[in-house]
Design an enzyme around this catalytic site. Structure first.
Site, mmCIF file in Angstrom:
data_model
loop_
_atom_site.group_PDB
_atom_site.id
_atom_site.type_symbol
_atom_site.label_atom_id
_atom_site.label_comp_id
_atom_site.label_asym_id
_atom_site.label_seq_id
_atom_site.Cartn_x
_atom_site.Cartn_y
_atom_site.Cartn_z
ATOM 1 N N ALA A 208 -30.114 -33.718 -53.662
ATOM 2 C CA ALA A 208 -29.737 -35.122 -53.513
ATOM 3 C C ALA A 208 -30.947 -36.048 -53.408
ATOM 4 C CB ALA A 208 -28.847 -35.282 -52.298
ATOM 5 N N ASP B 206 -28.984 -30.810 -41.224
ATOM 6 C CA ASP B 206 -29.238 -31.537 -42.482
ATOM 7 C C ASP B 206 -28.224 -32.684 -42.597
ATOM 8 O OD1 ASP B 206 -30.487 -32.230 -44.853
ATOM 9 O OD2 ASP B 206 -29.548 -30.650 -46.041
ATOM 10 N N ASP C 83 -22.215 -25.016 -42.412
ATOM 11 C CA ASP C 83 -21.121 -25.995 -42.412
ATOM 12 C C ASP C 83 -19.899 -25.515 -43.191
ATOM 13 O OD1 ASP C 83 -22.069 -26.176 -45.002
ATOM 14 O OD2 ASP C 83 -22.034 -28.371 -45.076
ATOM 15 N N GLY C 84 -19.950 -24.286 -43.719
ATOM 16 C CA GLY C 84 -18.813 -23.780 -44.487
ATOM 17 C C GLY C 84 -18.821 -24.227 -45.939
ATOM 18 N N HIS C 85 -19.792 -25.047 -46.339
ATOM 19 C CA HIS C 85 -19.862 -25.524 -47.728
ATOM 20 C C HIS C 85 -21.183 -25.122 -48.392
ATOM 21 C CE1 HIS C 85 -16.278 -27.798 -46.939
ATOM 22 N NE2 HIS C 85 -16.856 -28.281 -45.859
ATOM 23 N N ALA D 16 -24.934 -33.384 -50.729
ATOM 24 C CA ALA D 16 -25.930 -34.379 -50.298
ATOM 25 C C ALA D 16 -26.025 -34.385 -48.781
ATOM 26 C CB ALA D 16 -25.543 -35.757 -50.823
ATOM 27 N N ARG E 12 -33.339 -7.302 -58.692
ATOM 28 C CA ARG E 12 -34.669 -6.919 -59.197
ATOM 29 C C ARG E 12 -35.654 -8.087 -59.160
ATOM 30 N NH1 ARG E 12 -31.485 -4.394 -63.080
ATOM 31 N NH2 ARG E 12 -31.333 -2.151 -62.775
HETATM 32 ZN ZN LIG Z 1 -32.354 -32.500 -45.891
#
Ligand SMILES: [Zn+2]
Length: 377
Positions: free
Chosen positions: A134, A267, A242-244, A302, A221
């Site tokens: 993002a 984040d 966050d599950g995403h 994002a 590899r």
């Molecule tokens: Zn960040």
């Protein structure tokens, strides 16, 4: 005068929750025990007390963004996360022109000086255009060591961490310059192969910016940057639980492999705690739907709308990580990574940064440096 919280659940040395008490005087923890012996000033029966959370990577919250260079927004973002238990935070800046970065860094410096922020994290602009997530591709630069040093100088010691893509020209020398200022060099938003990643760690890089996200995957590899960062004992790996951004098995695998080296981060962007809608990250438009933030232009994730307490709950309840490991990843691991020796643990002599969780593990109260935080419910 000391204050004793009694009847609380505390993690013991074996990582089990035990009934106990904790005493605070001034800004320090002065006593802790796993029994009912201390007379409690405040009875918190059934509540769990964990060390205050340390978020190494956070862009904003409460509708406010650290990139705004607006003191009111900077304070609101930090306060929103503090009310959710983040007692130590970095303020992360996405890639921007050098002029914009300079303005943003100068606006954040007073908040580092008054302790609201631990430091400033530059997540760009020295990152790969092929893995920019993002970040606005128009602002990306190769890390010319003199330009990197000039930006570090603007921070006057308040830049705590810089994310850099090690395969870019000038990156290894720049990593050495960053580390020489006392800041952390982090690898991320990178197309590095394993050799590039190893060279960066050898040059002094010690953090993986949101491991797995915005970098090539681990292949059987071709271990790539993930293989190096996951296995090198010198590296702390950031995870967005966050599950995403990561599947639950990946959170579990990483926190097992890199136990005591995994750091939960948010984040988070401005929408954390502010609901769905349209926001900006840097100069790019972001739409948040059901708590998931994506660029309007290309649908790229994002940032998140996490708080540290929700990251911890997801790691435990969805990824099956033991509470003691998740708590360490939310507190002591990032604290030690940031060279903060005075916090991150519930122990005598540590700064009194406490998160009180109710029986659903929602944040009920927060104490920072011995003071209850208003706005924590
Ligand atoms: Zn960040």
């Amino acid at each position: 005068m000391s204050l004793t919280l009694g009847g609380v659940q505390l993690l013991d040395a074996d990582g089990e929750l035990q009934r106990g008490w904790i005493s605070v005087e001034g800004d320090r923890i002065v006593g802790i025990g796993y029994d009912d012996s201390a007379p409690a000033d405040i009875k918190l029966d059934g509540r769990t007390v964990l060390p205050g959370f340390v978020d190494m990577h956070c862009h904003g919250g409460g509708g406010a963004s650290y990139t705004s260079a607006d003191p009111e927004q900077i304070a609101r973002a930090a306060q929103t996360h503090l009310a959710h238990g983040t007692t130590t935070t970095n303020a992360s800046l996405v890639s921007a022109t050098y002029d914009d970065l300079e303005r943003q860094i100068r606006a954040l410096i007073p908040f580092v000086d008054d302790g609201t922020l631990n430091g400033i994290h530059l997540e760009g602009p020295w990152i790969s255009p092929n893995y920019c997530g993002a970040h606005d591709p128009a602002t990306l630069r190769d890390p010319h060591p003199d330009e990197v040093a000039r930006i570090m100088d603007i921070g006057e010691g308040r830049i705590s961490m810089v994310t850099i893509a090690p395969e870019l020209p000038g990156a290894v020398t720049s990593i050495e310059r960053i580390v020489a200022t006392g800041a952390i060099a982090a690898l991320g938003h990178t197309g590095a192969d394993a050799d590039h990643a190893r060279a960066a760690v050898d040059a002094g890089a010690t953090v993986a910016t949101h491991l797995f996200n915005a970098m090539p995957p681990l292949l059987h590899r071709a271990a790539g940057p993930v293989g190096v960062l996951l296995t090198d004992p010198r590296v702390t790996v950031e995870l967005i639980s966050d599950g995403h951004h990561l599947g639950p098995e990946v959170v579990s695998l990483t926190m097992t492999t890199a136990r005591e080296r995994s750091a939960l981060i948010t984040d988070a962007m401005a929408a954390a705690g502010a609901g769905d809608g349209t926001y900006v990250l840097g100069d790019l438009e972001v739409r948040v739907t059901d708590g998931v933030a994506r660029l309007v232009s290309n649908g790229s994730l994002a940032g998140s709308t996490l708080f540290m307490d929700s990251a911890l709950r997801r790691a435990v309840r969805i990824a099956g990580v033991p509470l003691a490991d998740a708590s360490a990843a939310a507190s002591v691991v990032p604290a030690r990574t940031l060279c903060l020796a005075d916090r991150g643990e519930l122990a005598v002599g540590q700064r009194a940064d406490l998160v009180v969780l109710d029986d659903e593990w929602a944040v009920e109260r927060v104490m920072r440096a011995g003071q209850w935080v208003s706005g924590s419910r």
